[in-house]
Motif scaffolding. Structure first.
Motif, short mmCIF file in Angstrom:
data_model
loop_
_atom_site.label_atom_id
_atom_site.label_comp_id
_atom_site.label_asym_id
_atom_site.label_seq_id
_atom_site.Cartn_x
_atom_site.Cartn_y
_atom_site.Cartn_z
N ALA A 1 10.70 24.27 -12.08
CA ALA A 1 11.64 24.75 -10.81
C ALA A 1 12.62 25.88 -11.40
CB ALA A 1 12.38 23.92 -10.10
N ALA A 2 13.27 26.81 -10.37
CA ALA A 2 14.36 27.41 -10.96
C ALA A 2 15.38 27.32 -9.90
CB ALA A 2 13.62 29.09 -10.69
N LEU A 3 16.60 27.87 -10.57
CA LEU A 3 17.92 27.75 -9.96
C LEU A 3 18.22 29.33 -9.73
CD1 LEU A 3 19.83 24.73 -11.44
CD2 LEU A 3 18.16 24.65 -9.71
N MET A 4 19.32 29.64 -8.89
CA MET A 4 19.69 30.96 -8.78
C MET A 4 21.04 30.87 -7.95
SD MET A 4 17.31 32.64 -6.22
CE MET A 4 16.56 32.07 -4.64
N PRO A 5 21.88 31.96 -8.17
CA PRO A 5 23.32 31.98 -7.60
C PRO A 5 23.24 32.33 -6.11
CG PRO A 5 23.24 33.73 -9.12
CD PRO A 5 21.96 32.67 -9.30
N GLN A 6 23.98 31.78 -5.40
CA GLN A 6 23.80 32.25 -3.62
C GLN A 6 24.86 33.30 -3.64
OE1 GLN A 6 25.00 29.10 -1.03
NE2 GLN A 6 23.58 29.72 0.39
N GLU A 7 24.49 34.48 -2.96
CA GLU A 7 25.44 35.42 -2.74
C GLU A 7 26.48 34.93 -1.89
OE1 GLU A 7 23.29 38.89 -1.07
OE2 GLU A 7 21.99 39.01 -2.51
N PRO A 8 27.86 35.52 -2.26
CA PRO A 8 29.11 35.21 -1.57
C PRO A 8 29.02 35.53 0.10
CG PRO A 8 29.50 36.31 -3.51
CD PRO A 8 28.28 36.41 -3.25
#
Length: 262
Positions: free
Chosen positions: A55-62
């Motif tokens: 899987a992968a994780l990524m930051p959510q845009e503010p």
């Protein structure tokens, strides 16, 4: 790795306000190790178990409107053709055939019932290197209240064979490709919070659901209901500490008769 048939779930990623907290949570829960976060690709970070990507994780845009969530990718041999089918069948394109370096080509979309999903035409990145084992992707249910829209849309975009579970209590369809079940469609009922949007419920395999639930709770997440026995494995829907919903399942801990589908 063999190319997956069109419509097969091939990848999952999650978007979170706090990437470091997500890595800490899922790393401890599933034993994931993480590659380098790629600044070029928005700090996208792949997770692995036993040397295989899962899987992968990524930051959510503010200021993002969508809450933290897991996303599912369906394999396609032709991203542009899939994007055209999405448009033709009433879906909304959020990202239309975007080439991601030399990794592949991505389509991000929303079906007419409100479910966000993606399609992936692989190049160097083929998708999951582990499935069905502890810490890896195991299954997915697409959950919506507007099932007629979803039922008309998805089998028109992907070559799904559809079978309905014979039940008076649950409105559930299984989608198969070449006779092999690949995902499910579940009607959301009053058991779901009234404000819960349509979503993809990604299942991750564990060895022992009860112990995994205890870990979720210790790390600040919540048990939504269960755990429940099933012919496919003991399972429990949970929420992580940032609000993303997913399901834990132990495929080895099966109980009960397999339901009939027609």
């Amino acid at each position: 790795m063999a190319v997956r048939p069109e419509g097969t779930p091939c990848w999952a990623d999650g978007m979170f306000p706090d990437l470091a907290a997500a890595k800490s949570f899922y790393g401890e829960l599933f034993g994931w190790t993480f590659g380098e976060s790629s600044e070029e690709f928005g700090h996208y970070t792949q997770a692995s178990v036993d040397g295989g990507t899962v899987a992968a994780l990524m930051p959510q845009e503010p200021g993002a409107e969508r809450p933290p969530a897991w996303n599912l990718y369906f394999a396609t041999p032709d991203a542009r053709a899939t994007a055209a089918k999405i448009r033709e069948n009433g879906g909304t394109l959020i990202a239309d055939s975007v080439e991601v370096g030399g990794f592949g080509t991505m389509v991000v979309a929303q079906d007419p019932s409100g479910i966000h999903f993606s399609a992936w035409q692989p190049a160097s990145h083929q998708g999951f290197e582990r499935t069905g084992t502890p810490g890896a992707y195991a299954w997915a249910d697409l959950c919506t209240r507007e099932v007629r829209k979803a039922d008309a849309f998805f089998p028109s975009v992907f070559p799904f064979e559809v079978k309905r579970m014979e039940s008076d209590q649950v409105d559930y369809h299984v989608w198969s490709i070449g006779g092999e079940p690949v995902a499910g469609r579940l009607r959301m009922t009053d058991n779901f919070p009234a404000d819960a949007p349509p979503f993809i419920n990604v299942y991750f395999a564990v060895a022992g659901v009860d112990a995994a639930v205890a870990t979720v709770q210790r790390l600040g997440g919540q048990l939504l209901y269960g755990p429940h026995p099933s012919p496919f494995g003991r399972f429990a829907p949970v929420m992580d500490q940032q609000g993303a919903v997913f399901t834990l399942i132990d495929p080895a801990d099966k109980e009960g008769e397999t339901p009939t589908f027609s």
